[in-house]
Design an enzyme around this catalytic site. Structure first.
Site, PDB file in Angstrom:
ATOM      1  NE  ARG A  51       0.224   1.475   3.353  1.00  0.00           N
ATOM      2  CZ  ARG A  51       1.152   2.356   3.604  1.00  0.00           C
ATOM      3  NH1 ARG A  51       2.447   2.019   3.692  1.00  0.00           N
ATOM      4  NH2 ARG A  51       0.873   3.626   3.756  1.00  0.00           N
ATOM      5  CG  ASP A 237      -2.993   7.796  -1.579  1.00  0.00           C
ATOM      6  OD1 ASP A 237      -2.782   8.255  -0.444  1.00  0.00           O
ATOM      7  OD2 ASP A 237      -2.758   6.620  -1.894  1.00  0.00           O
TER       8      ASP A 237
HETATM    9  O1  MRU Z   1      -4.468   3.231   2.251  1.00  0.00           O
HETATM   10  P1  MRU Z   1      -2.986   3.432   2.092  1.00  0.00           P
HETATM   11  O2  MRU Z   1      -2.207   2.899   3.243  1.00  0.00           O
HETATM   12  O3  MRU Z   1      -2.502   2.915   0.761  1.00  0.00           O
HETATM   13  O4  MRU Z   1      -2.813   4.998   2.091  1.00  0.00           O
HETATM   14  C1  MRU Z   1      -1.525   5.523   1.950  1.00  0.00           C
HETATM   15  C2  MRU Z   1      -1.459   6.985   2.117  1.00  0.00           C
HETATM   16  O5  MRU Z   1      -2.447   7.659   2.289  1.00  0.00           O
HETATM   17  C3  MRU Z   1      -0.105   7.625   1.978  1.00  0.00           C
HETATM   18  O6  MRU Z   1      -0.010   8.762   2.778  1.00  0.00           O
HETATM   19  C4  MRU Z   1       0.126   8.026   0.516  1.00  0.00           C
HETATM   20  O7  MRU Z   1      -0.084   6.936  -0.336  1.00  0.00           O
HETATM   21  C5  MRU Z   1       1.464   8.573   0.289  1.00  0.00           C
HETATM   22  S1  MRU Z   1       2.669   7.289   0.390  1.00  0.00           S
HETATM   23  C6  MRU Z   1       4.181   7.892   0.026  1.00  0.00           C
END
Ligand code: MRU
Length: 345
Positions: A51, A237
């Site tokens: 993730r 994201d």
């Molecule tokens: O649901 P996730 O754990 O994939 O969410 C990840 C995030 O929100 C991070 O802050 C984002 O992807 C930036 S990672 C460098």
């Protein structure tokens, strides 16, 4: 040849197969699983074995290699079937644009001749991976230069080596700032409901001997009120063309609280996270996950039996609350559409 695991803990590639560190069971277990097919890779992204936006992108690039290898070996109308694989892969999670970005970067190679194609795709996926690590190191240096010595920083979710090709975006800045002796204290929100902060960020930072204090998400405004935080530093994201920032649910609350307390808010993300096709944050698809994530902890039900839930896992922070967007191409202060566009000129 695998990459050094300390450099790239989340994603490993040996030229033929993909190995992912299962982030669902960290920090209690450190277990790598091998992936042989694109279906398995897409499922791993959906299930959050891997993730974090850039790590999802890197993984998807390797997924394209696996898909091509199998489709070409089966023959027939393999290009059409491979295209279906790519559509399926792109739908594994909706918010992180790096997933689409990586697939689109791989796609032009698929028009090339069949002979040697898998090797060329593998080379490109490795390049995407290496470039992401290099981008994180550049952003780490750039972002850190804005942090005065003696500062306290607060981060949300996990935007570290685990969430990227390696080194991290927000945690890359924190790593750099720590090495440069700029930080008095590092705080991390636990990041309910998936606990990326307490499980992953705390694991990463303590492995690097960077002390970190965890706090309940709801405690962050009160922490700011105590004067303990100079910068909130987060990843993203997807960033819209106008600088609105989608990130882990709770980021918006942290940004509002930061502005209220006169604290600076820094977003650290490679340009592969900027989606210029999306004009503003309202158009960013926000993933909702099963309420089960809210109801249970480590597989044990903690919520009252008859409660229902609401579990959006990202939110959007408007550009007006963002002081800096740090990318590998440069830093955007007080982001606007024009300043974001200038990054791509
Ligand atoms: O649901 P996730 O754990 O994939 O969410 C990840 C995030 O929100 C991070 O802050 C984002 O992807 C930036 S990672 C460098």
């Amino acid at each position: 040849m695998m990459m050094d695991r300390s450099e790239s803990p989340a994603v490993q590639w040996d030229g033929k197969n993909l190995f992912l560190l299962d982030q669902r069971i960290l920090p209690l277990q450190e277990k790598y699983t091998t992936y042989f097919t694109v279906d398995e890779v897409a499922q791993a992204i959906t299930d959050m074995v891997v993730r974090g936006a850039p790590a999802i992108g890197v993984t998807a690039a390797y997924g394209v290699v696996l898909a091509a290898k199998i489709r070409i070996s089966k023959g027939g109308d393999w290009r059409a079937e491979l295209n279906e694989d790519l559509v399926m892969l792109a739908n594994a999670r909706p918010t992180a644009i790096n997933l689409h970005w990586a697939i689109e970067r791989m796609r032009p190679l698929l028009d090339g001749e069949e002979s040697g194609l898998v090797e060329r795709l593998s080379t490109e996926a490795v390049a995407i991976h290496q470039e992401d690590i290099a981008a994180c190191k550049t952003m780490g240096r750039l972002g850190s230069s804005y942090i005065d010595s003696g500062s306290g920083v607060l981060t949300h979710c996990n935007a570290g080596a685990l969430a990227t090709g390696g080194y991290g975006t927000a945690l890359g800045v924190i790593r750099s700032a720590w090495e440069e002796n700029r930080l008095s204290e590092v705080f991390a929100d636990e990041t309910r409901p998936w606990l990326q902060g307490s499980r992953l960020t705390a694991w990463e930072l303590t492995q690097d001997n960077i002390p970190v204090s965890l706090l309940a998400d709801g405690a962050s405004s009160w922490l700011m009120k105590q004067g303990k935080v100079n910068w909130v530093v987060v990843g993203s994201d997807r960033i819209a063309a106008n600088g609105d920032v989608a990130n882990k649910i709770g980021t918006y609350a942290a940004a509002i609280a930061a502005r209220h307390h006169g604290i600076k808010f820094m977003v650290v993300a490679p340009t592969s996270t900027i989606d210029r096709a999306v004009a503003a944050g309202d158009d960013i698809p926000i993933e909702s996950r099963e309420s089960e994530e809210l109801f249970s902890c480590s597989g044990n039900r903690i919520a009252a039996e008859k409660a229902s839930g609401w579990n959006p896992v990202f939110d959007v922070t408007p550009a007006s609350l963002v002081d800096l967007i740090v990318t590998e191409r440069g830093v955007v202060e007080n982001p606007t559409k024009e300043k974001i566009a200038a990054l791509f000129e």
